[in-house]
Design a protein around this motif. Structure first.
Motif, mmCIF file in Angstrom:
data_model
loop_
_atom_site.group_PDB
_atom_site.id
_atom_site.type_symbol
_atom_site.label_atom_id
_atom_site.label_comp_id
_atom_site.label_asym_id
_atom_site.label_seq_id
_atom_site.Cartn_x
_atom_site.Cartn_y
_atom_site.Cartn_z
ATOM 1 N N GLY A 304 -3.803 0.514 4.898
ATOM 2 C CA GLY A 304 -2.988 1.705 5.138
ATOM 3 C C GLY A 304 -2.936 2.598 3.922
ATOM 4 O O GLY A 304 -1.930 3.202 3.616
ATOM 5 N N PHE A 306 -3.238 5.537 2.997
ATOM 6 C CA PHE A 306 -3.208 6.993 3.187
ATOM 7 C C PHE A 306 -2.084 7.539 2.321
ATOM 8 O O PHE A 306 -0.931 7.202 2.530
ATOM 9 C CB PHE A 306 -2.983 7.338 4.654
ATOM 10 N N TYR A 307 -2.427 8.358 1.395
ATOM 11 C CA TYR A 307 -1.435 8.733 0.392
ATOM 12 C C TYR A 307 -0.616 9.922 0.806
ATOM 13 O O TYR A 307 -1.033 10.742 1.600
ATOM 14 C CB TYR A 307 -2.141 8.883 -0.957
ATOM 15 N N THR A 308 0.577 10.038 0.237
ATOM 16 C CA THR A 308 1.551 11.048 0.669
ATOM 17 C C THR A 308 1.348 12.337 -0.103
ATOM 18 O O THR A 308 1.270 12.309 -1.330
ATOM 19 C CB THR A 308 2.971 10.522 0.402
ATOM 20 N N ASP A 337 9.300 1.968 -5.402
ATOM 21 C CA ASP A 337 8.351 2.213 -4.317
ATOM 22 C C ASP A 337 7.609 0.898 -4.109
ATOM 23 O O ASP A 337 6.784 0.516 -4.943
ATOM 24 C CB ASP A 337 7.370 3.338 -4.656
ATOM 25 N N ALA A 339 5.285 -0.005 -2.126
ATOM 26 C CA ALA A 339 3.861 0.114 -1.788
ATOM 27 C C ALA A 339 3.365 1.376 -2.496
ATOM 28 O O ALA A 339 3.020 2.368 -1.869
ATOM 29 C CB ALA A 339 3.682 0.214 -0.279
ATOM 30 N N ASP A 382 2.380 -3.000 -5.586
ATOM 31 C CA ASP A 382 1.243 -2.758 -4.696
ATOM 32 C C ASP A 382 0.312 -3.966 -4.784
ATOM 33 O O ASP A 382 0.477 -4.834 -5.640
ATOM 34 C CB ASP A 382 0.486 -1.467 -5.040
ATOM 35 N N LEU A 434 0.193 -10.973 1.763
ATOM 36 C CA LEU A 434 1.457 -10.435 2.272
ATOM 37 C C LEU A 434 2.033 -9.432 1.280
ATOM 38 O O LEU A 434 2.849 -8.581 1.620
ATOM 39 C CB LEU A 434 2.452 -11.583 2.496
ATOM 40 N N SER A 436 4.082 -7.292 -0.994
ATOM 41 C CA SER A 436 5.534 -7.064 -1.139
ATOM 42 C C SER A 436 6.327 -7.659 0.006
ATOM 43 O O SER A 436 7.551 -7.804 -0.085
ATOM 44 C CB SER A 436 5.809 -5.563 -1.183
HETATM 45 C C1 SAM Z 1 0.190 4.447 2.710
HETATM 46 S S1 SAM Z 1 -0.228 3.934 1.122
HETATM 47 C C2 SAM Z 1 1.002 4.747 0.216
HETATM 48 C C3 SAM Z 1 0.849 4.784 -1.226
HETATM 49 C C4 SAM Z 1 1.843 5.674 -1.968
HETATM 50 N N1 SAM Z 1 3.193 5.157 -1.861
HETATM 51 C C5 SAM Z 1 1.800 7.055 -1.408
HETATM 52 O O1 SAM Z 1 2.663 7.377 -0.658
HETATM 53 O O2 SAM Z 1 0.927 7.808 -1.724
HETATM 54 C C6 SAM Z 1 0.191 2.294 1.236
HETATM 55 C C7 SAM Z 1 -0.028 1.468 0.022
HETATM 56 O O3 SAM Z 1 0.441 0.184 0.367
HETATM 57 C C8 SAM Z 1 -0.354 -0.787 -0.245
HETATM 58 N N2 SAM Z 1 -0.142 -2.003 0.514
HETATM 59 C C9 SAM Z 1 -0.712 -2.374 1.675
HETATM 60 N N3 SAM Z 1 -0.218 -3.568 2.065
HETATM 61 C C10 SAM Z 1 0.690 -3.943 1.125
HETATM 62 C C11 SAM Z 1 1.548 -5.069 0.954
HETATM 63 N N4 SAM Z 1 1.565 -6.048 1.850
HETATM 64 N N5 SAM Z 1 2.342 -5.131 -0.132
HETATM 65 C C12 SAM Z 1 2.331 -4.128 -1.042
HETATM 66 N N6 SAM Z 1 1.545 -3.019 -0.948
HETATM 67 C C13 SAM Z 1 0.745 -2.940 0.132
HETATM 68 C C14 SAM Z 1 -1.767 -0.208 -0.182
HETATM 69 O O4 SAM Z 1 -2.569 -0.765 -1.185
HETATM 70 C C15 SAM Z 1 -1.488 1.285 -0.420
HETATM 71 O O5 SAM Z 1 -1.576 1.577 -1.779
#
Ligand code: SAM
Length: 624
Positions: A304, A306-308, A337, A339, A382, A434, A436
């Motif tokens: 997932g 997809f960055y904000t 944050d 993730a 992350d 898993l 976070s």
């Molecule tokens: C949608 S991105 C958002 C990143 C950032 N917060 C942003 O908004 O730009 C999701 C992030 O969650 C990380 N991610 C995916 N599964 C995760 C998990 N189980 N625990 C922690 N991070 C996770 C991914 O590596 C990715 O960097």
């Protein structure tokens, strides 16, 4: 553009409908100017062109028009063109306004080689209606180039992606090393363009050769490690000796600047056409998403990644901190944050905390205080190594950007951010974890954060090993908040975003704030148990606001995401009797959305009570 008379911007803009509270004057020294820190330092550093920029007019807290008083510009078209180009490096405000007596000449801002007359905008308000000018600019966004305005983030993405690509495909460098090498060259370029390479014995003119061969690159890299610290952007041992000459051409290009530092007015997407003194640090996180999108689309989909977009991250952190301030001083807030990705939320949270500290102390935080805020009040988790490297780079650069006196750079030494501010929640090389959501996040994080904010992964059916542990943790949290006979909350299709909301109820302090960008299925999906999942979540958490972004999908508000999104704001408590959330449904507005903006009008937001959501799970659909 005549301008012999001294122009008072406040006075002059009144007739164009300016709301004084939305006007930021660059001669004042106030926390609200921190988003313009690079402009302030360039002006203080003697940049004559930018000294003519006297203020910014904002809309919904974001810059709309940069303002130049006509008396500061005179007849100098080339100067106006240079100012327009430098402001385009920021990638935020769509307009530049030249303010004269009874006149407001508007130009659109974009990376192009238009002459001022070609960039001039016919605002389109009728004669005698000038009072509507600024409101019309904000709402209708007239005169912006059709299709996509040339955005600095796209240009940096392309150049960065191209450099990383070439290192990997032509020079045989591996992923993580390629990111670190390009990141180190880019970091040096940021420092060079901001005149911060003095202690390396080079200045802006001689910085161009710092990565042109193995010896200079190794020397520059050692200097970066010694000056800032070694944990950022690690490279594998002996990398400089192993690199082919082609690699130094790629890295050297990143350092190349326009001869004499004066930007050419012709436009081409080249490193030497950029000025990193004005390119926002937040562009980097977008750069990483672009890189992932191209290089690891499956991993991006699975994780997932997809960055904000920055404006959405700014909006969410601002909203979350304003809510925190209702119960506890915002300047002391701890922000997580869970993730973090490449750090777009952490970077804006850091900047907003610095502004809050400035407001609270009345003094702009110095280097020591900037470090304290970064180390003690900002945390990101992350699982993705590369993303965390970009986040580290972004936070270092933001620390320098926010520092009113970043010299001598040796005082800028950082403690390791990794393992302290940035925590990797997966083992090295562990593809599927898993993260976070699992036991990797220990009790030391329970009830620690005033604001938990972010955009967790929205992936579904991920079949993550150990998923039962996630369910067990959620059932425990739910049991502590819901009536004893309440069924355990389902997590339909093993979606990843909902468990982050449940875990956030544990990481946030009681009455702390939670603000997440989520897949809008939480609001509208009726099958696969999502109704029960929604009921349980809204019964366990005091959701105070929901922004329903469904109508805005596939607009420039969030260009890279096709899925319907929503933003959820909550206070970390079980909803008290009669509690409810304000539902805001931003509508599709062509030019406004095309310029990345959306109208968040909370005044006529509908209140939906937690009870209604529990009793009528279709309520959000019915409220559209
Ligand atoms: C949608 S991105 C958002 C990143 C950032 N917060 C942003 O908004 O730009 C999701 C992030 O969650 C990380 N991610 C995916 N599964 C995760 C998990 N189980 N625990 C922690 N991070 C996770 C991914 O590596 C990715 O960097």
């Amino acid at each position: 553009m005549t301008g012999s008379v001294k122009i008072d911007l406040v006075e002059a803009l009144r007739q164009f409908g300016a709301d004084e509270a939305a006007l930021r004057l660059l001669d004042s020294n106030e926390p609200a100017l921190l988003p313009y820190a690079t402009l302030l330092s360039a002006r203080d550093g003697g940049d004559e062109d930018l000294q003519a920029v006297g203020g910014i007019y904002e809309w919904q807290g974001a810059p709309l028009v940069f303002l130049v008083a006509a008396d500061r510009l005179g007849e100098d078209e080339a100067r106006l063109q240079r100012i327009r180009r430098l402001l385009a490096m920021r990638g935020d405000a769509p307009y530049l306004g030249v303010v004269g007596v009874g006149r407001l000449d508007i130009y659109h801002i974009s990376l192009d080689d238009y002459r001022p007359t070609e960039a001039r905008v016919d605002v389109g308000v009728a004669a005698g209606q000038e009072i509507a000018t600024l409101a019309h600019l904000a709402n209708a966004r007239p005169g912006l180039p059709p299709g996509n305005r040339q955005w600095i983030s796209q240009v940096v993405l392309k150049l960065l992606g191209g450099s990383i690509d070439t290192l990997k495909t032509v020079c045989g460098v591996d992923d993580d090393d390629a990111i670190s090498l390009v990141g180190r060259a880019l970091f040096t370029r940021f420092l060079g363009d901001r005149h911060l390479l003095g202690s390396l014995g080079v200045d802006i003119r001689t910085a161009t050769g710092l990565f042109d061969d193995a010896a200079s690159a190794a020397k520059t890299s050692d200097w970066l490690d010694a000056t800032f610290n070694g944990d950022f952007l690690p490279t594998s041992p002996g990398i400089w000796e192993r690199l082919p000459q082609d690699a130094f051409r790629v890295l050297g290009d990143i350092l190349r600047r326009a001869p004499g530092g004066q930007l050419r007015l012709g436009w081409e997407e080249r490193w030497d056409n950029l000025d990193f003194a004005h390119i926002p640090v937040g562009v980097l996180s977008q750069a990483y998403e672009h890189y992932l999108h191209r290089h690891a689309p499956d991993r991006q989909r699975r994780e997932g990644g997809f960055y904000t977009p920055r404006p959405i991250a700014d909006l969410m952190v601002r909203g979350g901190l304003n809510a925190v301030a209702r119960t506890t001083p915002a300047h002391g807030a701890r922000i997580l944050d869970p993730a973090a990705g490449a750090g777009v939320f952490l970077i804006t949270a850091f900047r907003q905390l610095v502004a809050e500290n400035w407001r609270a102390s009345g003094r702009r935080p110095d280097t020591h205080e900037l470090r304290r805020i970064l180390y003690d009040q900002v945390t990101g988790f992350d699982i993705n190594e590369a993303a965390l490297r970009f986040a580290a780079l972004g936070l270092y650069l933001m620390s320098i950007e926010l520092d009113a006196h970043p010299e001598p750079v040796r005082k800028l030494k950082f403690e390791n951010l990794r393992g302290h501010v940035l925590l990797k929640m997966s083992g090295d090389g562990q593809e599927r974890s898993l993260g976070s959501l699992g036991p990797a996040v220990g009790d030391e994080h329970v009830g620690q954060y005033d604001l938990v904010v972010g955009n967790p992964p929205w992936a579904t059916s991920t079949r993550l090993p150990g998923w039962h542990e996630v369910q067990a943790i959620i059932h425990r949290i739910a049991a502590e908040r819901l009536p004893p006979d309440y069924p355990p909350p389902p997590i339909p299709n093993e979606v990843l975003d909902l468990p982050f909301v449940w875990r956030a109820m544990e990481w946030a302090k009681p009455l702390g704030q939670i603000a997440f960008a989520l897949h809008a299925r939480l609001l509208f999906q009726q099958r696969d148990g999502m109704q029960s999942a929604r009921r349980a979540l809204f019964a366990a958490l005091d959701v105070t606001g929901v922004v329903n972004g469904v109508e805005l999908r596939q607009t420039r508000v969030w260009p890279e995401v096709a899925a319907p999104f929503c933003i959820l704001y909550a206070r970390n408590q079980v909803p008290p009797q009669g509690a409810g959330c304000r539902l805001v449904n931003p509508r599709l507005e062509g030019a406004l959305n095309q310029s990345g903006g959306m109208r968040i009008d909370g005044t006529n937001a509908e209140l939906i009570t937690a009870q209604e959501i529990v009793e009528t799970p279709e309520i959000f659909k019915l409220s559209l």
